[in-house]
Design a protein around this motif. Structure first.
Motif, PDB file in Angstrom:
ATOM      1  N   ILE B 135      -2.407   2.796  -9.549  1.00 53.44           N
ATOM      2  CA  ILE B 135      -1.949   2.645  -8.160  1.00 53.44           C
ATOM      3  C   ILE B 135      -0.440   2.891  -8.154  1.00 53.44           C
ATOM      4  CG2 ILE B 135      -1.744   1.076  -6.189  1.00 53.44           C
ATOM      5  CD1 ILE B 135      -4.265  -0.334  -7.200  1.00 53.44           C
ATOM      6  N   LYS B 136      -0.041   4.016  -7.590  1.00 58.61           N
ATOM      7  CA  LYS B 136       1.366   4.437  -7.659  1.00 58.61           C
ATOM      8  C   LYS B 136       1.854   4.788  -6.264  1.00 58.61           C
ATOM      9  CE  LYS B 136      -0.300   7.180 -11.557  1.00 58.61           C
ATOM     10  NZ  LYS B 136      -0.007   8.072 -12.666  1.00 58.61           N
ATOM     11  N   MET B 137       3.071   4.359  -5.959  1.00 56.15           N
ATOM     12  CA  MET B 137       3.713   4.710  -4.688  1.00 56.15           C
ATOM     13  C   MET B 137       4.991   5.482  -4.988  1.00 56.15           C
ATOM     14  SD  MET B 137       3.935   0.971  -2.897  1.00 56.15           S
ATOM     15  CE  MET B 137       3.097  -0.316  -3.834  1.00 56.15           C
ATOM     16  N   GLU B 161       4.432   8.715  -0.420  1.00 53.69           N
ATOM     17  CA  GLU B 161       3.144   9.202  -0.930  1.00 53.69           C
ATOM     18  C   GLU B 161       2.530   8.146  -1.835  1.00 53.69           C
ATOM     19  OE1 GLU B 161       3.764  12.773  -3.261  1.00 53.69           O
ATOM     20  OE2 GLU B 161       4.417  11.612  -5.004  1.00 53.69           O
ATOM     21  N   CYS B 162       1.224   8.255  -2.057  1.00 51.65           N
ATOM     22  CA  CYS B 162       0.502   7.344  -2.948  1.00 51.65           C
ATOM     23  C   CYS B 162      -0.424   8.137  -3.845  1.00 51.65           C
ATOM     24  CB  CYS B 162      -0.391   6.396  -2.156  1.00 51.65           C
ATOM     25  SG  CYS B 162       0.499   5.184  -1.266  1.00 51.65           S
ATOM     26  N   LEU B 163      -0.617   7.633  -5.042  1.00 50.72           N
ATOM     27  CA  LEU B 163      -1.621   8.174  -5.951  1.00 50.72           C
ATOM     28  C   LEU B 163      -2.509   7.006  -6.354  1.00 50.72           C
ATOM     29  CD1 LEU B 163       1.004  10.243  -7.846  1.00 50.72           C
ATOM     30  CD2 LEU B 163      -1.053  11.270  -6.849  1.00 50.72           C
ATOM     31  N   ILE B 164      -3.779   7.081  -6.007  1.00 48.71           N
ATOM     32  CA  ILE B 164      -4.683   5.948  -6.190  1.00 48.71           C
ATOM     33  C   ILE B 164      -5.922   6.367  -6.952  1.00 48.71           C
ATOM     34  CG2 ILE B 164      -6.037   4.188  -4.979  1.00 48.71           C
ATOM     35  CD1 ILE B 164      -3.415   3.829  -3.945  1.00 48.71           C
ATOM     36  N   ASN B 165      -6.271   5.588  -7.965  1.00 48.68           N
ATOM     37  CA  ASN B 165      -7.560   5.768  -8.634  1.00 48.68           C
ATOM     38  C   ASN B 165      -8.645   5.385  -7.618  1.00 48.68           C
ATOM     39  OD1 ASN B 165      -9.934   5.314 -10.092  1.00 48.68           O
ATOM     40  ND2 ASN B 165      -8.773   4.868 -11.955  1.00 48.68           N
TER      41      ASN B 165
END
Lengths: 211, 211
Positions: B135-137, B161-165
């Motif tokens: 979980i990255k912002m 932006e977000c990167l989410i599993n």
């Protein structure tokens, strides 16, 4: 690991409830606390807060974020009016009641009474505590900052006194919330018990990982 | 319930380490995050933070408290210099490395390399992410407020932006950190896994407790 990529345009296109759930849970676990205040007219008030933050140990300072004041915020108003408030941990035994304190009760009604949470007073401290809480702080107002980007308020209070169930207090000063079944929270409505994984020694540059 | 009562005079008389442990753990569980930045000279930096706070969903805002700037604070300096940073959740698999990122590494050294945390970049975003985080912002600087009482800084960033599993993302937008083994923390050094107790419906005044 398959990661989904969302950008600002996605956030704007999301339905409001989805966006609220997403951003309220994105940052991870929070402490669950009840804040007790007294109004100018002497009415006790209780509110559920997920935004209690450690600010400093000497002097002992705690920060809380308050939602925009576009609707009445009794807790914030009472702190401004009286200068005092309490922060109370939430054990699993009063989870339903603590969650219920986030409902919008009418003015002129004490949430303690309406919800069925017993209030308690400590001689000389001018705000109400939660009787069944095992970790309680009595604080005085110190300062507040308006967040320009969304009209929220970051308020800082000083810990004037504490009431601690001795079970939770370690010899080195650490307060172990798991020993009192205190809960954590994420999002708007999901409550957690915590289980200790590890206590690690202070990180030093030369520390090597144990194999 | 036997409660121990501590007052301001007790706090002042406590040994410094005891006071630090006490007040860092008093408020309960916090999220554990790694913040990634890049310096003006292009060096990647990684820091451990326990103070990430939800500030708002629309626009999506996050707050972080930074310790006093009496010693160099690379993360804060880099955010001021470049305007961008990332917040990355910490799964149990990289706990040791995440804790290690709180050690005081020398300037001119990337913590990613020193600690052995793989960094990753997302096209177009100017700050480094933690590869093994689910979980990255990616955030941009919005504003900051100096807390007068102890010279800490409350900084607010906007999620760009977000990167989410996808495993963690529910249909209603809720991000379930337990499904990725993400950790919580309390005090300076005690890490927790969370176990869901209950998800409750939105609190309304008329809600009655289930028997």
């Amino acid at each position: 690991m398959s990661l989904k990529h969302f950008k600002a345009r996605d956030f704007e296109e999301w339905e409001k409830g989805y966006r609220i759930n997403f951003f309220n849970s994105l940052g991870g676990f929070k402490s669950l606390n009840l804040i007790g205040t007294k109004s100018k007219s002497g009415l006790s008030n209780l509110g559920t807060f997920f935004s209690v933050m450690h600010v400093g140990a000497n002097p002992p300072l705690v920060g809380i974020l308050f939602r925009p004041t576009t609707v009445p915020r009794h807790t914030l108003q009472n702190i401004h009016d009286t200068g005092y408030f309490t922060i109370n941990s939430v054990p699993e035994s009063i989870l339903f009641e603590a969650h219920q304190a986030s409902a919008k009760y009418d003015e002129g009604v004490s949430e303690f009474e309406q919800i069925g949470i017993a209030e308690s007073w400590n001689a000389g401290f001018p705000a109400p505590y939660v009787q069944n809480s095992g970790i309680k702080m009595g604080l005085s107002y110190v300062e507040h900052h308006q967040i320009n980007a969304n009209a929220t308020t970051f308020l800082v209070g000083k810990v004037e006194e504490c009431l601690i169930n001795e079970t939770a207090l370690s010899d080195d000063g650490f307060v172990d919330h798991t020993l009192l079944d205190n809960l954590a929270v994420n999002g708007l409505d999901t409550y957690y018990k915590a289980q200790t994984v590890r206590k690690l020694p202070r990180a030093k540059v030369e520390t090597k990982k144990e194999s």
